[in-house]
Design a protein around this motif. Structure first.
Motif, PDB file in Angstrom:
ATOM      1  N   GLN A  19       0.834  -1.197   0.000  1.00  0.00           N
ATOM      2  CA  GLN A  19       0.000   0.000   0.000  1.00  0.00           C
ATOM      3  C   GLN A  19       0.868   1.245   0.000  1.00  0.00           C
ATOM      4  O   GLN A  19       1.895   1.295   0.666  1.00  0.00           O
ATOM      5  CB  GLN A  19      -0.915   0.023   1.216  1.00  0.00           C
ATOM      6  CG  GLN A  19      -1.999  -1.032   1.168  1.00  0.00           C
ATOM      7  CD  GLN A  19      -2.980  -0.838   2.305  1.00  0.00           C
ATOM      8  OE1 GLN A  19      -2.607  -0.942   3.462  1.00  0.00           O
ATOM      9  NE2 GLN A  19      -4.213  -0.538   1.962  1.00  0.00           N
ATOM     10  N   SER A  20       0.415   2.264  -0.737  1.00  0.00           N
ATOM     11  CA  SER A  20       1.154   3.521  -0.831  1.00  0.00           C
ATOM     12  C   SER A  20       0.304   4.658  -0.279  1.00  0.00           C
ATOM     13  O   SER A  20      -0.916   4.667  -0.456  1.00  0.00           O
ATOM     14  CB  SER A  20       1.517   3.812  -2.287  1.00  0.00           C
ATOM     15  OG  SER A  20       2.389   2.817  -2.771  1.00  0.00           O
ATOM     16  N   PHE A  21       0.973   5.615   0.367  1.00  0.00           N
ATOM     17  CA  PHE A  21       0.284   6.723   1.013  1.00  0.00           C
ATOM     18  C   PHE A  21       0.976   8.036   0.663  1.00  0.00           C
ATOM     19  O   PHE A  21       2.200   8.150   0.790  1.00  0.00           O
ATOM     20  CB  PHE A  21       0.292   6.538   2.543  1.00  0.00           C
ATOM     21  CG  PHE A  21      -0.298   5.229   2.980  1.00  0.00           C
ATOM     22  CD1 PHE A  21      -1.658   5.111   3.177  1.00  0.00           C
ATOM     23  CD2 PHE A  21       0.508   4.116   3.161  1.00  0.00           C
ATOM     24  CE1 PHE A  21      -2.209   3.901   3.569  1.00  0.00           C
ATOM     25  CE2 PHE A  21      -0.029   2.906   3.554  1.00  0.00           C
ATOM     26  CZ  PHE A  21      -1.397   2.798   3.759  1.00  0.00           C
ATOM     27  N   LEU A  22       0.211   9.027   0.239  1.00  0.00           N
ATOM     28  CA  LEU A  22       0.727  10.351  -0.067  1.00  0.00           C
ATOM     29  C   LEU A  22       0.641  11.204   1.187  1.00  0.00           C
ATOM     30  O   LEU A  22      -0.397  11.243   1.856  1.00  0.00           O
ATOM     31  CB  LEU A  22      -0.104  10.975  -1.197  1.00  0.00           C
ATOM     32  CG  LEU A  22       0.388  12.298  -1.762  1.00  0.00           C
ATOM     33  CD1 LEU A  22       1.746  12.120  -2.435  1.00  0.00           C
ATOM     34  CD2 LEU A  22      -0.629  12.850  -2.742  1.00  0.00           C
ATOM     35  N   MET A  23       1.743  11.875   1.532  1.00  0.00           N
ATOM     36  CA  MET A  23       1.780  12.698   2.749  1.00  0.00           C
ATOM     37  C   MET A  23       2.886  13.725   2.614  1.00  0.00           C
ATOM     38  O   MET A  23       3.655  13.696   1.652  1.00  0.00           O
ATOM     39  CB  MET A  23       2.016  11.816   3.982  1.00  0.00           C
ATOM     40  CG  MET A  23       3.350  11.101   3.991  1.00  0.00           C
ATOM     41  SD  MET A  23       3.528   9.890   5.318  1.00  0.00           S
ATOM     42  CE  MET A  23       2.420   8.610   4.765  1.00  0.00           C
ATOM     43  N   SER A  24       2.967  14.611   3.587  1.00  0.00           N
ATOM     44  CA  SER A  24       4.047  15.590   3.572  1.00  0.00           C
ATOM     45  C   SER A  24       5.382  14.859   3.740  1.00  0.00           C
ATOM     46  O   SER A  24       5.443  13.779   4.348  1.00  0.00           O
ATOM     47  CB  SER A  24       3.867  16.618   4.691  1.00  0.00           C
ATOM     48  OG  SER A  24       4.174  16.045   5.939  1.00  0.00           O
TER      49      SER A  24
END
Length: 84
Positions: A19-24
């Motif tokens: 799973q991939s997550f976009l964040m700062s």
């Protein structure tokens, strides 16, 4: 409809397993730092709740993301990062 959404702060994509997550980028660095000492476990209920240690470190990867690479799916508003 898909539109490009430029972001003002540095962003990254952190992948944990599949799973991939976009964040700062700051949050991504903190997450990678915390996860480097984590050990995989599996929850089981044989004789009540218990956790079996698997002795594997998690697969984690962090990639910096340029603002032009962020595409917002306007059909799914949950993908809006940083929208108040």
């Amino acid at each position: 409809m898909v539109t490009r959404t430029p972001k003002k702060e540095a962003m990254c994509c952190v992948t944990l397993g599949y799973q991939s997550f976009l964040m700062s980028a700051d949050d991504g660095m903190r997450l990678v730092k915390v996860m480097q000492n984590a050990i995989e476990c599996q929850e089981t209920y044989r004789d009540g709740p218990a956790f079996v240690i698997k002795q594997n470190q998690p697969d984690i990867e962090m990639k910096l993301v340029r603002p032009a690479q962020i595409i917002r799916d306007t059909a799914n508003e949950r993908l809006a990062i940083g929208d108040g």
